[in-house]
Scaffold this motif. Sequence first.
Motif, PDB file in Angstrom:
ATOM      1  N   MET A   1     107.123  72.247  52.810  1.00  0.00           N
ATOM      2  CA  MET A   1     107.697  71.974  51.506  1.00  0.00           C
ATOM      3  C   MET A   1     106.841  72.603  50.405  1.00  0.00           C
ATOM      4  N   ILE A   2     105.539  72.349  50.423  1.00  0.00           N
ATOM      5  CA  ILE A   2     104.654  72.926  49.408  1.00  0.00           C
ATOM      6  C   ILE A   2     104.712  74.450  49.488  1.00  0.00           C
ATOM      7  N   LEU A   3     104.599  74.967  50.695  1.00  0.00           N
ATOM      8  CA  LEU A   3     104.609  76.415  50.875  1.00  0.00           C
ATOM      9  C   LEU A   3     105.940  77.007  50.426  1.00  0.00           C
ATOM     10  N   ASP A   4     107.032  76.348  50.759  1.00  0.00           N
ATOM     11  CA  ASP A   4     108.351  76.836  50.325  1.00  0.00           C
ATOM     12  C   ASP A   4     108.456  76.868  48.807  1.00  0.00           C
ATOM     13  N   ASN A   5     107.951  75.838  48.155  1.00  0.00           N
ATOM     14  CA  ASN A   5     107.986  75.797  46.686  1.00  0.00           C
ATOM     15  C   ASN A   5     107.121  76.893  46.078  1.00  0.00           C
ATOM     16  N   ILE A   6     105.967  77.146  46.667  1.00  0.00           N
ATOM     17  CA  ILE A   6     105.095  78.211  46.160  1.00  0.00           C
ATOM     18  C   ILE A   6     105.746  79.569  46.380  1.00  0.00           C
ATOM     19  N   ARG A   7     106.346  79.772  47.538  1.00  0.00           N
ATOM     20  CA  ARG A   7     107.042  81.041  47.796  1.00  0.00           C
ATOM     21  C   ARG A   7     108.174  81.247  46.797  1.00  0.00           C
ATOM     22  N   ARG A   8     108.887  80.177  46.502  1.00  0.00           N
ATOM     23  CA  ARG A   8     109.988  80.264  45.530  1.00  0.00           C
ATOM     24  C   ARG A   8     109.448  80.644  44.152  1.00  0.00           C
ATOM     25  N   LYS A   9     108.361  80.003  43.735  1.00  0.00           N
ATOM     26  CA  LYS A   9     107.772  80.323  42.425  1.00  0.00           C
ATOM     27  C   LYS A   9     107.254  81.762  42.411  1.00  0.00           C
ATOM     28  N   CYS A  10     106.691  82.215  43.505  1.00  0.00           N
ATOM     29  CA  CYS A  10     106.231  83.607  43.586  1.00  0.00           C
ATOM     30  C   CYS A  10     107.403  84.564  43.404  1.00  0.00           C
ATOM     31  N   ALA A  11     108.493  84.304  44.097  1.00  0.00           N
ATOM     32  CA  ALA A  11     109.668  85.167  43.993  1.00  0.00           C
ATOM     33  C   ALA A  11     110.224  85.172  42.574  1.00  0.00           C
ATOM     34  N   GLU A  12     110.267  84.012  41.948  1.00  0.00           N
ATOM     35  CA  GLU A  12     110.773  83.910  40.576  1.00  0.00           C
ATOM     36  C   GLU A  12     109.901  84.677  39.597  1.00  0.00           C
ATOM     37  N   ASN A  13     108.611  84.788  39.915  1.00  0.00           N
ATOM     38  CA  ASN A  13     107.667  85.422  39.002  1.00  0.00           C
ATOM     39  C   ASN A  13     107.261  86.826  39.437  1.00  0.00           C
ATOM     40  N   GLY A  14     107.903  87.339  40.479  1.00  0.00           N
ATOM     41  CA  GLY A  14     107.641  88.712  40.907  1.00  0.00           C
ATOM     42  C   GLY A  14     106.239  88.951  41.421  1.00  0.00           C
ATOM     43  N   VAL A  15     105.677  87.969  42.091  1.00  0.00           N
ATOM     44  CA  VAL A  15     104.335  88.112  42.661  1.00  0.00           C
ATOM     45  C   VAL A  15     104.403  87.693  44.129  1.00  0.00           C
ATOM     46  N   SER A  16     103.685  88.409  44.973  1.00  0.00           N
ATOM     47  CA  SER A  16     103.667  88.046  46.386  1.00  0.00           C
ATOM     48  C   SER A  16     102.655  86.923  46.606  1.00  0.00           C
ATOM     49  N   VAL A  17     102.801  86.236  47.720  1.00  0.00           N
ATOM     50  CA  VAL A  17     101.834  85.187  48.055  1.00  0.00           C
ATOM     51  C   VAL A  17     100.454  85.813  48.216  1.00  0.00           C
ATOM     52  N   TYR A  18     100.395  86.974  48.820  1.00  0.00           N
ATOM     53  CA  TYR A  18      99.122  87.686  48.988  1.00  0.00           C
ATOM     54  C   TYR A  18      98.479  87.981  47.631  1.00  0.00           C
ATOM     55  N   ALA A  19      99.272  88.488  46.690  1.00  0.00           N
ATOM     56  CA  ALA A  19      98.740  88.805  45.360  1.00  0.00           C
ATOM     57  C   ALA A  19      98.278  87.532  44.648  1.00  0.00           C
TER      58      ALA A  19
END
Length: 64
Positions: A1-19
């Motif tokens: 759940m936490i990871l999914d939410n972070i991935r979603r926020k990354c996608a919304e903000n145009g940043v990869s999880v790695y970045a």
Amino acid sequence: MILDNIRRKCAENGVSVYALEKKLGFGNGTISSWATSSPSVDKLKRVADYFNVTVDKLLKDEIE
């Protein structure tokens, strides 16, 4: 759940999880490891601050 939410926020903000990990000074794979382990409060707070949301928002089932 936490990871999914972070991935979603990354996608919304145009940043990869790695970045995001690099920008926050986390080790490679730190955020991805949260799929099977819980993050420290400090690291979760740093992610929340980066996205200008509360920690509670990252913990909820869905981000509004």
